[in-house]
Design a protein around this motif. Sequence first.
Motif, short mmCIF file in Angstrom:
data_model
loop_
_atom_site.label_atom_id
_atom_site.label_comp_id
_atom_site.label_asym_id
_atom_site.label_seq_id
_atom_site.Cartn_x
_atom_site.Cartn_y
_atom_site.Cartn_z
N GLU A 1 157.54 82.36 103.49
CA GLU A 1 156.16 81.86 103.65
C GLU A 1 155.22 83.04 103.89
OE1 GLU A 1 154.09 78.96 106.78
OE2 GLU A 1 155.96 78.24 105.92
N ALA A 2 154.08 83.01 103.21
CA ALA A 2 153.10 84.08 103.35
C ALA A 2 152.39 83.94 104.70
CB ALA A 2 152.09 84.01 102.21
N THR A 3 152.21 85.07 105.35
CA THR A 3 151.48 85.07 106.63
C THR A 3 150.08 85.60 106.40
OG1 THR A 3 152.35 87.26 107.13
CG2 THR A 3 153.58 85.38 107.99
N ALA A 4 149.18 85.15 107.19
CA ALA A 4 147.78 85.59 107.06
C ALA A 4 147.66 87.05 107.48
CB ALA A 4 146.89 84.70 107.92
N LEU A 5 146.69 87.73 106.83
CA LEU A 5 146.46 89.13 107.17
C LEU A 5 145.70 89.22 108.48
CD1 LEU A 5 145.40 90.53 103.67
CD2 LEU A 5 147.62 90.75 104.78
N SER A 6 146.01 90.27 109.23
CA SER A 6 145.28 90.49 110.48
C SER A 6 143.89 91.05 110.15
CB SER A 6 146.06 91.46 111.37
OG SER A 6 146.09 92.74 110.77
N GLU B 1 144.13 94.59 108.75
CA GLU B 1 144.62 94.61 107.39
C GLU B 1 143.53 94.14 106.42
OE1 GLU B 1 149.38 93.77 108.18
OE2 GLU B 1 148.01 92.07 108.00
N MET B 2 142.75 93.14 106.83
CA MET B 2 141.66 92.67 105.98
C MET B 2 140.61 93.76 105.79
SD MET B 2 141.98 89.69 104.68
CE MET B 2 140.37 89.09 104.28
#
Length: 157
Positions: free
Chosen positions: A135-140, A143-144
Amino acid sequence: MRRLFAALTAGFLMAAAPLPPAPVEDRPLADPALEARAVALQQSLRCVVCQNESIAESGAVLAADLRQVVRERVAAGDSDEEVRAFMVARYGDFVLLKPPFEPATWLLWLGPLIVVLLGGLAVIAYLRQRRTVPEATALSADEMARLDALLAQEDET
């Protein structure tokens, strides 16, 4: 001189080599019913030389000898089972084209099925592993920010 000696030696060795055995002549039984029984038995026995043919089909010298032994046993009054037992006593269960289903031959009978089942299980395990996508995790936020900076830098070039 060496060549002459080598040629003479080779010629001598070829002349001294034993001849291949003469093919054994099949002598069918006089009684057609006994001959038919003998042929049926020969078709159920494996040639121990060819290993994939019955002794009735094989052209090997040993197969011809075994055909004659079968005929002799049938002519002597042995039953089909007695002839098979006679051959098994000398060559083991291997001489039977259809070996019996007993503990000693379980692997022979069940081996192909086991291999197919293990192969199927391996394919299923591989496909299941391949299907599960992490599962893909959201970028912090950091990182964004780095991603935005890289994309802006690429737009400038």
